[in-house]
Design an enzyme around this catalytic site. Structure first.
Site, PDB file in Angstrom:
ATOM      1  N   SER A 135     -35.196  11.109  59.343  1.00  0.00           N
ATOM      2  CA  SER A 135     -34.828  11.595  57.930  1.00  0.00           C
ATOM      3  C   SER A 135     -33.245  11.590  58.222  1.00  0.00           C
ATOM      4  O   SER A 135     -32.817  11.881  58.977  1.00  0.00           O
ATOM      5  CB  SER A 135     -34.840  12.810  57.684  1.00  0.00           C
ATOM      6  N   LYS A 161     -36.519   7.554  56.655  1.00  0.00           N
ATOM      7  CA  LYS A 161     -36.683   8.301  55.275  1.00  0.00           C
ATOM      8  C   LYS A 161     -34.861   7.954  54.914  1.00  0.00           C
ATOM      9  O   LYS A 161     -34.322   8.554  55.758  1.00  0.00           O
ATOM     10  CB  LYS A 161     -37.045   9.157  55.414  1.00  0.00           C
ATOM     11  N   LYS A 163     -32.195   9.619  52.615  1.00  0.00           N
ATOM     12  CA  LYS A 163     -31.974  10.338  51.296  1.00  0.00           C
ATOM     13  C   LYS A 163     -30.701   9.802  50.325  1.00  0.00           C
ATOM     14  O   LYS A 163     -30.475   8.861  50.296  1.00  0.00           O
ATOM     15  CB  LYS A 163     -30.956  11.402  52.042  1.00  0.00           C
ATOM     16  N   ASP A 188     -35.593  10.526  50.174  1.00  0.00           N
ATOM     17  CA  ASP A 188     -35.788  11.710  49.221  1.00  0.00           C
ATOM     18  C   ASP A 188     -34.492  11.993  48.816  1.00  0.00           C
ATOM     19  O   ASP A 188     -33.741  12.352  49.395  1.00  0.00           O
ATOM     20  CB  ASP A 188     -36.232  12.806  50.227  1.00  0.00           C
ATOM     21  N   GLU A 213     -39.716  11.134  47.339  1.00  0.00           N
ATOM     22  CA  GLU A 213     -39.403  12.665  47.958  1.00  0.00           C
ATOM     23  C   GLU A 213     -39.198  13.390  46.571  1.00  0.00           C
ATOM     24  O   GLU A 213     -37.869  13.202  46.469  1.00  0.00           O
ATOM     25  CB  GLU A 213     -39.421  12.954  49.039  1.00  0.00           C
ATOM     26  N   ASP A 238     -42.367  18.518  47.543  1.00  0.00           N
ATOM     27  CA  ASP A 238     -41.535  19.094  48.581  1.00  0.00           C
ATOM     28  C   ASP A 238     -41.820  20.645  47.953  1.00  0.00           C
ATOM     29  O   ASP A 238     -42.315  21.310  48.178  1.00  0.00           O
ATOM     30  CB  ASP A 238     -40.237  18.425  49.563  1.00  0.00           C
ATOM     31  N   LYS A 262     -44.059  22.531  54.504  1.00  0.00           N
ATOM     32  CA  LYS A 262     -42.631  23.029  55.837  1.00  0.00           C
ATOM     33  C   LYS A 262     -43.780  24.800  55.375  1.00  0.00           C
ATOM     34  O   LYS A 262     -43.626  25.055  54.710  1.00  0.00           O
ATOM     35  CB  LYS A 262     -41.891  23.270  55.041  1.00  0.00           C
ATOM     36  N   GLY A 290     -39.153  18.659  57.563  1.00  0.00           N
ATOM     37  CA  GLY A 290     -38.411  19.440  58.540  1.00  0.00           C
ATOM     38  C   GLY A 290     -37.832  19.877  58.009  1.00  0.00           C
ATOM     39  O   GLY A 290     -37.300  19.907  56.773  1.00  0.00           O
TER      40      GLY A 290
HETATM   41  O1  OSB Z   1     -35.719  17.519  52.473  1.00  0.00           O
HETATM   42  O2  OSB Z   1     -36.694  17.043  54.046  1.00  0.00           O
HETATM   43  C1  OSB Z   1     -35.978  18.129  53.047  1.00  0.00           C
HETATM   44  C2  OSB Z   1     -34.039  18.764  56.011  1.00  0.00           C
HETATM   45  C3  OSB Z   1     -33.409  19.928  55.307  1.00  0.00           C
HETATM   46  C4  OSB Z   1     -33.911  20.453  53.942  1.00  0.00           C
HETATM   47  C5  OSB Z   1     -34.393  20.031  53.671  1.00  0.00           C
HETATM   48  C6  OSB Z   1     -35.345  18.234  54.342  1.00  0.00           C
HETATM   49  C7  OSB Z   1     -34.166  17.816  55.402  1.00  0.00           C
HETATM   50  C8  OSB Z   1     -34.757  16.665  55.785  1.00  0.00           C
HETATM   51  C9  OSB Z   1     -34.546  17.069  57.569  1.00  0.00           C
HETATM   52  O3  OSB Z   1     -34.847  15.811  55.213  1.00  0.00           O
HETATM   53  C10 OSB Z   1     -36.220  16.533  58.532  1.00  0.00           C
HETATM   54  C11 OSB Z   1     -35.512  16.879  59.537  1.00  0.00           C
HETATM   55  O4  OSB Z   1     -35.799  16.116  59.965  1.00  0.00           O
HETATM   56  O5  OSB Z   1     -35.895  18.291  59.540  1.00  0.00           O
HETATM   57 MG    MG Z   2     -37.875  16.506  51.369  1.00  0.00          MG
END
Ligand code: OSB
Ligand code: MG
Length: 370
Positions: A135, A161, A163, A188, A213, A238, A262, A290
């Protein structure tokens, strides 16, 4: 399992690189590490609430309060049969899923250690290695983003992925797609759009994305249905999915075609498996999200992601993508096929480096007899 003592450590750990999303930028990750002492064994768990209420309303501060004042007293000095019975004991605490999930993880670890079984085995996981991606946070420019993505691809990640947020969406996604036409790519938004501003996302529909996402509000499912009806790309939820019931309702509404799981967000591994089961019964693919976990939470994510319904690569990157120094002796590395091997030891299969825990602790507290 008689819970004799509970120790909480509020940790702050420097990230190898800042991580920026639509809700903010961090250079350090906070979390709460839990240790449950029971009959000569220690179960460990990670509460994934962060310092700020950006992703969710919980913070390390709220979780510390809820754990100390409500959740720990419900189990301390008492016999807890296991994670299922624990859920009943904390059912009267409304919300606060991350606080609940931290203790639940430690109970799973204890159970595994007692029974000599791995968490993977206890949860019903089957794969020895799970496919993973990375990510990538918001970068300074589309060019910088392409550079960062390129470096992760060189390291062997086969799913990326990125952001996005309003003003940093179509151009960023197009830049990555034209630089790397064949990669598995997804975006995302972390709830940064409304139905009114989401029109721009229609331009993502030609980029061959795996999924989009959580474009809309964390407390919304219905408007995601309106958006999914207009997009060919699967919408993935999510933030909006806090229970297996939400998952069923979202699927029944056709609000999404994929769900990110999660354990922290849904109150624990038991509910995470229930979300998985709801989705699997309806042929909806799931994947492991994650929360920038330490080695403790990462071990739990790997065990969970080894269940059969996890058919898309997870946000479970190698330890070195997050932390130069971790709190577990075990560090997770990427295999050649963009997978990570699921721990096989008893419980979570990881051991704490207490020197690192001490060095990262902002505060610690011991509940129960010293
Ligand atoms: O939205 O998936 C998310 C990290 C912290 C809070 C929310 C998210 C994330 C990530 C990182 O996208 C995922 C990871 O590599 O742990
Ligand atoms: Mg997310």
């Amino acid at each position: 399992m008689r819970i004799e003592q509970i120790t909480l450590h509020h940790l702050r750990m420097p990230l190898v690189a800042p991580f920026e999303t639509s809700f903010g930028r961090i250079t350090d990750r906070e979390c709460i590490l839990l240790e449950l002492a029971s009959e000569g064994l220690i179960g460990i768990g990670e509460c994934v609430a962060d310092r700020d209420p950006g992703y969710a309303y919980e913070t390390t501060g709220t979780a510390w309060h809820i754990l100390n004042d409500f959740i720990c007293p419900a189990i301390l000095g008492q016999d807890v049969a296991g994670p299922a019975e624990y859920r009943g004991r904390v059912a009267s605490v409304r919300g606060h899923p991350m606080a609940k999930a931290g203790i639940e993880m430690a109970l799973w670890d204890l159970l595994g250690k007692r029974e000599g079984r791995s968490l993977q085995e206890l949860l019903g996981g089957i794969q020895a290695r799970v496919p993973v991606g990375v990510s990538v946070g918001l970068q300074a420019s589309p060019q910088a983003l392409v550079g960062t993505v390129g470096r992760y691809l060189e390291q062997g990640y086969r799913r990326i992925k990125i952001k996005i947020k309003p003003g940093r969406d179509v151009e960023d996604a197009r830049a990555v797609r034209s630089a790397f036409p064949d990669i598995r790519l997804q975006v995302d938004a972390n709830s940064a759009y409304t139905l009114e501003t989401a029109g721009i996302l229609m331009h993502l529909d030609d980029l061959g994305l795996l999924l989009i996402e959580q474009p809309l509000s964390e407390d919304d499912i219905w408007d995601h249905r309106q958006l999914q009806a207009r997009l060919r790309t699967p919408v993935c939820l999510d933030e909006s999915i806090l229970t297996a019931r939400h998952a069923r309702q979202a699927i029944e509404m056709a609000a999404c075609r994929v769900i990110n799981i999660k354990a922290g967000r849904v109150g624990g591994l038991t509910e995470a498996v229930a979300v998985h089961d709801v989705c699997r019964a309806r042929d909806v693919p799931v994947w492991s999200g994650g929360m920038l976990e330490t080695g403790v939470g990462r071990a739990a994510n790997l065990a969970l992601a080894s269940l059969p319904g996890f058919t898309l690569p997870g946000d479970i990157s190698a330890s070195d993508r997050y932390y130069a120094r971790d709190i577990t002796y075990q560090r997770f590395a990427l295999n050649d096929d963009s997978t990570i091997t699921v721990p096989r030891g008893v419980g979570l299969g990881v051991e704490l480096d207490m020197t690192a825990v001490g060095d990262f602790a902002l505060r610690s507290t011991v509940l129960g007899p010293a």
